[in-house]
Design a protein around this motif. Sequence first.
Motif, PDB file in Angstrom:
ATOM      1  N   ASP A  25      57.682  -6.413 -23.466  1.00  0.00           N
ATOM      2  CA  ASP A  25      57.479  -5.701 -24.716  1.00  0.00           C
ATOM      3  C   ASP A  25      56.716  -4.438 -24.345  1.00  0.00           C
ATOM      4  OD1 ASP A  25      57.210  -4.969 -27.387  1.00  0.00           O
ATOM      5  OD2 ASP A  25      55.435  -6.201 -27.687  1.00  0.00           O
ATOM      6  N   SER A  26      57.202  -3.279 -24.783  1.00  0.00           N
ATOM      7  CA  SER A  26      56.569  -2.036 -24.357  1.00  0.00           C
ATOM      8  C   SER A  26      56.564  -1.003 -25.467  1.00  0.00           C
ATOM      9  CB  SER A  26      57.288  -1.468 -23.130  1.00  0.00           C
ATOM     10  OG  SER A  26      58.647  -1.231 -23.433  1.00  0.00           O
ATOM     11  N   ALA A  27      55.691  -0.006 -25.293  1.00  0.00           N
ATOM     12  CA  ALA A  27      55.619   1.123 -26.213  1.00  0.00           C
ATOM     13  C   ALA A  27      55.545   2.402 -25.399  1.00  0.00           C
ATOM     14  CB  ALA A  27      54.406   1.006 -27.124  1.00  0.00           C
ATOM     15  N   LEU A  28      56.367   3.387 -25.768  1.00  0.00           N
ATOM     16  CA  LEU A  28      56.452   4.684 -25.087  1.00  0.00           C
ATOM     17  C   LEU A  28      56.265   5.745 -26.157  1.00  0.00           C
ATOM     18  CD1 LEU A  28      59.811   3.765 -23.343  1.00  0.00           C
ATOM     19  CD2 LEU A  28      57.550   3.517 -22.320  1.00  0.00           C
ATOM     20  N   LYS A  29      55.116   6.386 -26.210  1.00  0.00           N
ATOM     21  CA  LYS A  29      54.819   7.298 -27.318  1.00  0.00           C
ATOM     22  C   LYS A  29      54.702   8.744 -26.859  1.00  0.00           C
ATOM     23  CE  LYS A  29      52.695   4.015 -30.341  1.00  0.00           C
ATOM     24  NZ  LYS A  29      53.411   4.155 -31.551  1.00  0.00           N
ATOM     25  N   ALA A  30      55.080   9.645 -27.732  1.00  0.00           N
ATOM     26  CA  ALA A  30      54.916  11.089 -27.589  1.00  0.00           C
ATOM     27  C   ALA A  30      55.250  11.656 -28.974  1.00  0.00           C
ATOM     28  CB  ALA A  30      55.824  11.648 -26.501  1.00  0.00           C
ATOM     29  N   THR A  31      55.862  12.843 -29.078  1.00  0.00           N
ATOM     30  CA  THR A  31      56.375  13.297 -30.362  1.00  0.00           C
ATOM     31  C   THR A  31      57.485  12.344 -30.794  1.00  0.00           C
ATOM     32  OG1 THR A  31      55.819  15.576 -29.876  1.00  0.00           O
ATOM     33  CG2 THR A  31      57.492  15.212 -31.560  1.00  0.00           C
ATOM     34  N   PHE A  32      58.132  11.747 -29.802  1.00  0.00           N
ATOM     35  CA  PHE A  32      59.171  10.739 -30.019  1.00  0.00           C
ATOM     36  C   PHE A  32      58.544   9.403 -29.659  1.00  0.00           C
ATOM     37  CE2 PHE A  32      60.643  14.628 -28.107  1.00  0.00           C
ATOM     38  CZ  PHE A  32      61.404  15.151 -29.132  1.00  0.00           C
ATOM     39  N   ASN A  33      58.806   8.383 -30.438  1.00  0.00           N
ATOM     40  CA  ASN A  33      58.231   7.078 -30.169  1.00  0.00           C
ATOM     41  C   ASN A  33      59.335   6.094 -29.824  1.00  0.00           C
ATOM     42  OD1 ASN A  33      55.631   7.983 -30.868  1.00  0.00           O
ATOM     43  ND2 ASN A  33      56.057   7.614 -33.033  1.00  0.00           N
ATOM     44  N   GLY A  34      59.064   5.262 -28.840  1.00  0.00           N
ATOM     45  CA  GLY A  34      59.981   4.195 -28.481  1.00  0.00           C
ATOM     46  C   GLY A  34      59.203   2.906 -28.393  1.00  0.00           C
ATOM     47  N   ARG A  35      59.751   1.857 -28.949  1.00  0.00           N
ATOM     48  CA  ARG A  35      59.114   0.551 -28.875  1.00  0.00           C
ATOM     49  C   ARG A  35      60.234  -0.447 -28.768  1.00  0.00           C
ATOM     50  NH1 ARG A  35      54.204  -2.477 -30.869  1.00  0.00           N
ATOM     51  NH2 ARG A  35      54.717  -4.448 -29.889  1.00  0.00           N
ATOM     52  N   GLY A  36      60.080  -1.425 -27.890  1.00  0.00           N
ATOM     53  CA  GLY A  36      61.150  -2.388 -27.779  1.00  0.00           C
ATOM     54  C   GLY A  36      60.887  -3.484 -26.797  1.00  0.00           C
ATOM     55  N   ALA A  37      61.909  -4.256 -26.580  1.00  0.00           N
ATOM     56  CA  ALA A  37      61.858  -5.381 -25.656  1.00  0.00           C
ATOM     57  C   ALA A  37      62.960  -5.195 -24.621  1.00  0.00           C
ATOM     58  CB  ALA A  37      62.063  -6.681 -26.421  1.00  0.00           C
ATOM     59  N   ASP A  38      62.658  -5.601 -23.402  1.00  0.00           N
ATOM     60  CA  ASP A  38      63.607  -5.504 -22.299  1.00  0.00           C
ATOM     61  C   ASP A  38      63.965  -6.901 -21.822  1.00  0.00           C
ATOM     62  OD1 ASP A  38      62.951  -2.787 -22.434  1.00  0.00           O
ATOM     63  OD2 ASP A  38      61.573  -2.907 -20.740  1.00  0.00           O
ATOM     64  N   LEU A  39      65.177  -7.053 -21.330  1.00  0.00           N
ATOM     65  CA  LEU A  39      65.619  -8.279 -20.672  1.00  0.00           C
ATOM     66  C   LEU A  39      66.373  -7.841 -19.431  1.00  0.00           C
ATOM     67  CD1 LEU A  39      65.815 -11.347 -20.752  1.00  0.00           C
ATOM     68  CD2 LEU A  39      67.919 -11.100 -22.074  1.00  0.00           C
ATOM     69  N   ALA A  40      65.892  -8.278 -18.252  1.00  0.00           N
ATOM     70  CA  ALA A  40      66.465  -7.760 -17.014  1.00  0.00           C
ATOM     71  C   ALA A  40      66.509  -8.829 -15.932  1.00  0.00           C
ATOM     72  CB  ALA A  40      65.634  -6.576 -16.520  1.00  0.00           C
ATOM     73  N   ALA A  41      67.481  -8.688 -15.046  1.00  0.00           N
ATOM     74  CA  ALA A  41      67.524  -9.473 -13.818  1.00  0.00           C
ATOM     75  C   ALA A  41      66.649  -8.736 -12.814  1.00  0.00           C
ATOM     76  CB  ALA A  41      68.951  -9.585 -13.296  1.00  0.00           C
ATOM     77  N   ILE A  42      65.907  -9.475 -11.982  1.00  0.00           N
ATOM     78  CA  ILE A  42      65.020  -8.870 -11.003  1.00  0.00           C
ATOM     79  C   ILE A  42      65.350  -9.425  -9.623  1.00  0.00           C
ATOM     80  CG2 ILE A  42      63.184 -10.541 -11.459  1.00  0.00           C
ATOM     81  CD1 ILE A  42      61.161  -8.253 -10.895  1.00  0.00           C
ATOM     82  N   VAL A  43      65.414  -8.527  -8.653  1.00  0.00           N
ATOM     83  CA  VAL A  43      65.686  -8.889  -7.265  1.00  0.00           C
ATOM     84  C   VAL A  43      64.493  -8.409  -6.443  1.00  0.00           C
ATOM     85  CG1 VAL A  43      67.222  -8.547  -5.295  1.00  0.00           C
ATOM     86  CG2 VAL A  43      68.158  -8.661  -7.606  1.00  0.00           C
ATOM     87  N   LYS A  44      63.954  -9.306  -5.595  1.00  0.00           N
ATOM     88  CA  LYS A  44      62.772  -8.974  -4.796  1.00  0.00           C
ATOM     89  C   LYS A  44      63.081  -9.044  -3.311  1.00  0.00           C
ATOM     90  CE  LYS A  44      59.258 -10.524  -8.026  1.00  0.00           C
ATOM     91  NZ  LYS A  44      58.082 -11.381  -8.199  1.00  0.00           N
ATOM     92  N   THR A  45      62.349  -8.243  -2.540  1.00  0.00           N
ATOM     93  CA  THR A  45      62.449  -8.313  -1.082  1.00  0.00           C
ATOM     94  C   THR A  45      61.566  -9.458  -0.597  1.00  0.00           C
ATOM     95  OG1 THR A  45      60.573  -6.827  -0.720  1.00  0.00           O
ATOM     96  CG2 THR A  45      62.757  -5.811  -0.921  1.00  0.00           C
ATOM     97  N   THR A  46      61.709  -9.816   0.658  1.00  0.00           N
ATOM     98  CA  THR A  46      60.812 -10.812   1.236  1.00  0.00           C
ATOM     99  C   THR A  46      59.459 -10.154   1.495  1.00  0.00           C
ATOM    100  OG1 THR A  46      61.670 -10.305   3.421  1.00  0.00           O
ATOM    101  CG2 THR A  46      62.647 -12.180   2.291  1.00  0.00           C
TER     102      THR A  46
END
Length: 180
Positions: free
Chosen positions: A73-94
């Motif tokens: 859950d995140s918020a990105l604010k400026a003159t334009f505002n963005g708020r939302g939820a992300d769903l992502a696959a994550i790949v990690k190195t060793t």
Amino acid sequence: MLKKNILAAAFVLGSALVSAHAAAQVSYFGGSVGRAKWNFDCAGSTSCHTAAASWKLYGGYEFSPNFGVEASDSALKATFNGRGADLAAIVKTTPMNNFVGFAKLGVAFMKGEVVASTYNFAASETHYSGQPLISLGALYYVDKKIAIRAEVDHRRVKVSGFTQTTSGVTNFSIGVQSEF
């Protein structure tokens, strides 16, 4: 369009869940703060801010040491505002010397808002959309369960009803992650 994005994300994540390995399963959560930069042309505006503070709370589940899913859950604010939820696959190195690199690919379900005001008049317009999310980052493990996390992610946010008003937002954040 949003339904197609949701179905595509569900298909990809569902396929990944079916094929994931059961070894070394880990859950984690964390939080970070950062700076978001909107890629928006403010030509002709008297007051337009395209960069501002951001925050994110997230949690994830690793099916193996190198693959998992994450929601935030995140918020990105400026003159334009963005708020939302992300769903992502994550790949990690060793891990190497307590460092782990990662990449995420997913969908950002965003609420985009543009606010305009003049002397005695103020107006805003809000739109919801599902947009692609891509992210690169690194973890530094302070101990086996606590890590410092730095990440750069990029997403698009629709800020008005016109298709030309979808803006790219790049966010750099740093925070702490804990496994359990």
